[in-house]
Design a protein around this motif. Structure first.
Motif, PDB file in Angstrom:
ATOM      1  N   LYS A 190      44.792  26.816  47.477  1.00  0.00           N
ATOM      2  CA  LYS A 190      45.308  26.200  48.694  1.00  0.00           C
ATOM      3  C   LYS A 190      44.635  26.789  49.924  1.00  0.00           C
ATOM      4  N   TYR A 191      44.357  28.084  49.882  1.00  0.00           N
ATOM      5  CA  TYR A 191      43.697  28.752  51.008  1.00  0.00           C
ATOM      6  C   TYR A 191      42.447  29.475  50.495  1.00  0.00           C
ATOM      7  N   PRO A 192      41.370  28.731  50.234  1.00  0.00           N
ATOM      8  CA  PRO A 192      40.170  29.367  49.662  1.00  0.00           C
ATOM      9  C   PRO A 192      39.574  30.446  50.555  1.00  0.00           C
ATOM     10  N   GLU A 193      39.840  30.341  51.857  1.00  0.00           N
ATOM     11  CA  GLU A 193      39.297  31.350  52.773  1.00  0.00           C
ATOM     12  C   GLU A 193      39.935  32.717  52.571  1.00  0.00           C
ATOM     13  N   HIS A 194      41.072  32.766  51.874  1.00  0.00           N
ATOM     14  CA  HIS A 194      41.755  34.029  51.655  1.00  0.00           C
ATOM     15  C   HIS A 194      41.563  34.575  50.234  1.00  0.00           C
ATOM     16  N   LEU A 195      40.676  33.958  49.459  1.00  0.00           N
ATOM     17  CA  LEU A 195      40.447  34.457  48.105  1.00  0.00           C
ATOM     18  C   LEU A 195      39.871  35.870  48.165  1.00  0.00           C
ATOM     19  N   PRO A 196      40.342  36.756  47.304  1.00  0.00           N
ATOM     20  CA  PRO A 196      39.827  38.136  47.316  1.00  0.00           C
ATOM     21  C   PRO A 196      38.357  38.185  46.895  1.00  0.00           C
ATOM     22  N   GLU A 197      37.635  39.123  47.469  1.00  0.00           N
ATOM     23  CA  GLU A 197      36.226  39.272  47.139  1.00  0.00           C
ATOM     24  C   GLU A 197      36.068  39.920  45.766  1.00  0.00           C
ATOM     25  N   ILE A 198      35.030  39.496  45.053  1.00  0.00           N
ATOM     26  CA  ILE A 198      34.710  40.092  43.758  1.00  0.00           C
ATOM     27  C   ILE A 198      33.864  41.330  44.021  1.00  0.00           C
ATOM     28  N   GLU A 199      34.395  42.483  43.668  1.00  0.00           N
ATOM     29  CA  GLU A 199      33.726  43.735  44.020  1.00  0.00           C
ATOM     30  C   GLU A 199      32.832  44.260  42.895  1.00  0.00           C
ATOM     31  N   THR A 200      33.369  44.348  41.700  1.00  0.00           N
ATOM     32  CA  THR A 200      32.592  44.899  40.585  1.00  0.00           C
ATOM     33  C   THR A 200      32.694  43.987  39.387  1.00  0.00           C
ATOM     34  N   GLU A 201      31.697  44.033  38.552  1.00  0.00           N
ATOM     35  CA  GLU A 201      31.699  43.229  37.333  1.00  0.00           C
ATOM     36  C   GLU A 201      32.493  43.955  36.255  1.00  0.00           C
ATOM     37  N   LEU A 202      33.411  43.221  35.636  1.00  0.00           N
ATOM     38  CA  LEU A 202      34.254  43.816  34.598  1.00  0.00           C
ATOM     39  C   LEU A 202      33.734  43.444  33.218  1.00  0.00           C
ATOM     40  N   GLU A 203      33.677  44.411  32.354  1.00  0.00           N
ATOM     41  CA  GLU A 203      33.349  44.163  30.953  1.00  0.00           C
ATOM     42  C   GLU A 203      34.646  43.939  30.181  1.00  0.00           C
ATOM     43  N   TRP A 204      34.534  43.330  28.996  1.00  0.00           N
ATOM     44  CA  TRP A 204      35.723  43.076  28.195  1.00  0.00           C
ATOM     45  C   TRP A 204      36.465  44.376  27.877  1.00  0.00           C
ATOM     46  N   GLN A 205      35.732  45.444  27.676  1.00  0.00           N
ATOM     47  CA  GLN A 205      36.376  46.716  27.362  1.00  0.00           C
ATOM     48  C   GLN A 205      37.287  47.178  28.502  1.00  0.00           C
ATOM     49  N   ASP A 206      36.882  46.915  29.752  1.00  0.00           N
ATOM     50  CA  ASP A 206      37.716  47.274  30.903  1.00  0.00           C
ATOM     51  C   ASP A 206      39.007  46.460  30.908  1.00  0.00           C
ATOM     52  N   CYS A 207      38.882  45.171  30.625  1.00  0.00           N
ATOM     53  CA  CYS A 207      40.065  44.298  30.597  1.00  0.00           C
ATOM     54  C   CYS A 207      40.998  44.713  29.458  1.00  0.00           C
ATOM     55  N   GLU A 208      40.403  45.020  28.320  1.00  0.00           N
ATOM     56  CA  GLU A 208      41.194  45.433  27.164  1.00  0.00           C
ATOM     57  C   GLU A 208      42.004  46.686  27.488  1.00  0.00           C
ATOM     58  N   GLN A 209      41.382  47.601  28.190  1.00  0.00           N
ATOM     59  CA  GLN A 209      42.078  48.831  28.571  1.00  0.00           C
ATOM     60  C   GLN A 209      43.232  48.541  29.522  1.00  0.00           C
ATOM     61  N   LEU A 210      42.998  47.658  30.508  1.00  0.00           N
ATOM     62  CA  LEU A 210      44.057  47.292  31.455  1.00  0.00           C
ATOM     63  C   LEU A 210      45.252  46.699  30.732  1.00  0.00           C
ATOM     64  N   MET A 211      44.992  45.835  29.747  1.00  0.00           N
ATOM     65  CA  MET A 211      46.088  45.192  29.032  1.00  0.00           C
ATOM     66  C   MET A 211      46.785  46.156  28.079  1.00  0.00           C
ATOM     67  N   ASN A 212      46.049  47.090  27.524  1.00  0.00           N
ATOM     68  CA  ASN A 212      46.686  48.095  26.670  1.00  0.00           C
ATOM     69  C   ASN A 212      47.584  49.028  27.466  1.00  0.00           C
ATOM     70  N   GLU A 213      47.247  49.225  28.721  1.00  0.00           N
ATOM     71  CA  GLU A 213      48.033  50.123  29.575  1.00  0.00           C
ATOM     72  C   GLU A 213      49.202  49.422  30.258  1.00  0.00           C
ATOM     73  N   ASN A 214      49.193  48.083  30.273  1.00  0.00           N
ATOM     74  CA  ASN A 214      50.238  47.321  30.977  1.00  0.00           C
ATOM     75  C   ASN A 214      50.774  46.233  30.054  1.00  0.00           C
ATOM     76  N   PRO A 215      52.015  46.356  29.591  1.00  0.00           N
ATOM     77  CA  PRO A 215      52.557  45.385  28.633  1.00  0.00           C
ATOM     78  C   PRO A 215      52.716  43.984  29.202  1.00  0.00           C
ATOM     79  N   LEU A 216      52.887  43.870  30.532  1.00  0.00           N
ATOM     80  CA  LEU A 216      53.033  42.567  31.173  1.00  0.00           C
ATOM     81  C   LEU A 216      51.926  42.363  32.198  1.00  0.00           C
ATOM     82  N   ILE A 217      51.380  41.155  32.202  1.00  0.00           N
ATOM     83  CA  ILE A 217      50.349  40.758  33.159  1.00  0.00           C
ATOM     84  C   ILE A 217      50.845  39.517  33.895  1.00  0.00           C
TER      85      ILE A 217
END
Length: 389
Positions: free
Chosen positions: A281-308
């Motif tokens: 709805k407000y594309p001008e407010h989309l957060p900037e992409i700062e770093t490239e995430l690998e699948w291993q990084d995402c996997e770690q985030l989900m293992n550390e947080n039961p709810l997303i």
């Protein structure tokens, strides 16, 4: 809880949706507003949030409108009555407001636009008008009288002078006073006129209804990107021309056939809708992409947080095609194999996810790549202490 009261979803869709208004008394029993009037006014001080103030008897004449952000001094200068504050897209900023929209998922979620909150003092109104989309008006606090009028269209006259569209003629057919928890549904193009009785808050749940121009633009972009240069205008049934400068009816028919051929593919039509209806709805407010995430990084985030949780700005949808499944997120299109359908449906049909289910569903590189892309674009976050993030 079901917000349609005694109406079933089937009855509502058959008899009222897109057809006629319906008042649902006590649709949300004991409803409590998500924000106080002071908190709502606080949102209007923020640069990023779309806000307006409408005064029936403003300094610029009748039905004057000003856009935010506002200041505390602006509020001190307002009259004692007949003004309204409108705060758009509250669900983009307040997770609890996004949760409220979940109660309206008996309509496809990709059709839901936003939650607008209207705060008004006594007599406050935005005048008699009509909207070009369906809307549910949930009374959150205080009382508002709603007057219902005629069906309108492109030739309906508006008052000259005001910067907002105020109907020149309003032909009242019904009148109701809504109390907290009551809800009124209005179909597109129906004239209505809401007037606050004392201080009140009204929540407007609106639905996306792109114009034909927007649909054609998105369709044209898709056709240009996917069509071959060999697909051209043709007139194989051409006959001898006595007036060679004339573009006749058969030429128009040839063009219609060429255009129709490009739109016969249902997968393309679903792709057009998917990309358009999931745009932020407000594309001008989309957060900037700062770093490239690998699948291993995402996997770690989900293992550390039961709810997303899905970020409030992110809109998801999906459709099936002959080769697999198409997933749409924030106007983007991702094509995945049929094996990813369970994950895609889980993402699009919900706003909060169990990490263990995401991990179990992301068994292929395609699925892992999709989740990594969504994480990288900040379309997920880890809720902390009931939404702190």
């Amino acid at each position: 809880m079901h917000v349609l009261g005694e109406l079933s979803v089937e009855e509502f869709l058959r008899d009222y949706w897109h057809k006629k208004p319906v008042l649902i008394r006590n649709a949300w029993p004991q409803f409590q507003p998500l924000l106080s009037s002071q908190e709502l006014a606080g949102l209007s001080l923020e640069q990023e949030i779309e806000t307006r103030i409408v005064e029936e008897e403003g300094k610029d004449g009748p039905w004057s409108i000003r856009k935010g952000p506002f200041t505390e001094e602006d509020y001190l200068q307002l009259p004692a009555n007949k003004w309204t504050l409108l705060v758009q897209g509250v669900d983009q900023w307040i997770p609890e407001a996004a949760d409220l929209l979940e109660h309206f998922r008996f309509i496809p979620s990709w059709r839901i636009d936003d939650l607008m909150i209207s705060y008004a003092v006594d007599g406050g109104s935005v005048g008699p008008h009509y909207d070009q989309y369906d809307v549910f008006l949930l009374q959150a606090e205080g009382q508002r009288e709603w007057r219902i009028g005629q069906m309108c269209g492109e030739h309906t006259p508006f008052m000259q002078g005001p910067k907002i569209r105020i109907l020149e003629n309003f032909e009242e057919t019904d009148r109701w006073v809504l109390n907290p928890g009551d809800m009124l549904y209005l179909p597109p193009a129906l004239a209505h006129y809401g007037i606050a009785q004392g201080e009140c808050q009204t929540y407007s749940i609106g639905f996306r209804a792109p114009s034909v121009a927007e649909l054609i633009q998105t369709a044209a972009d898709d056709i240009i990107a996917t069509s071959s240069d060999d697909e051209r205008y043709a007139d194989s049934g051409l006959s001898q021309q006595r007036t060679p400068g004339l573009i006749d009816d058969s030429a128009a028919a040839n063009l219609r056939e060429a255009l129709n051929r490009t739109l016969q593919d249902d997968s393309r039509l679903k792709r057009i809708l998917g990309k358009l209806m999931t745009e932020a709805k407000y594309p001008e407010h989309l957060p900037e992409i700062e770093t490239e995430l690998e699948w291993q990084d995402c996997e770690q985030l989900m293992n550390e947080n039961p709810l997303i949780r899905r970020s409030e700005f992110a809109r998801f949808a999906y459709s099936d095609n002959s080769d697999g499944v198409d997933f749409y997120a924030a106007g983007q299109h991702f094509c995945l194999p049929t094996s990813a359908r369970q994950l895609i449906a889980y993402l699009a049909d919900n706003v909060q996810y169990e990490s263990c289910e995401l991990l179990a569903s992301a068994s292929s590189k395609d699925s892992q790549s999709l989740l990594a892309s969504l994480w990288q674009q900040h379309m997920f976050y880890c809720p902390e202490d009931d939404y702190g993030h």
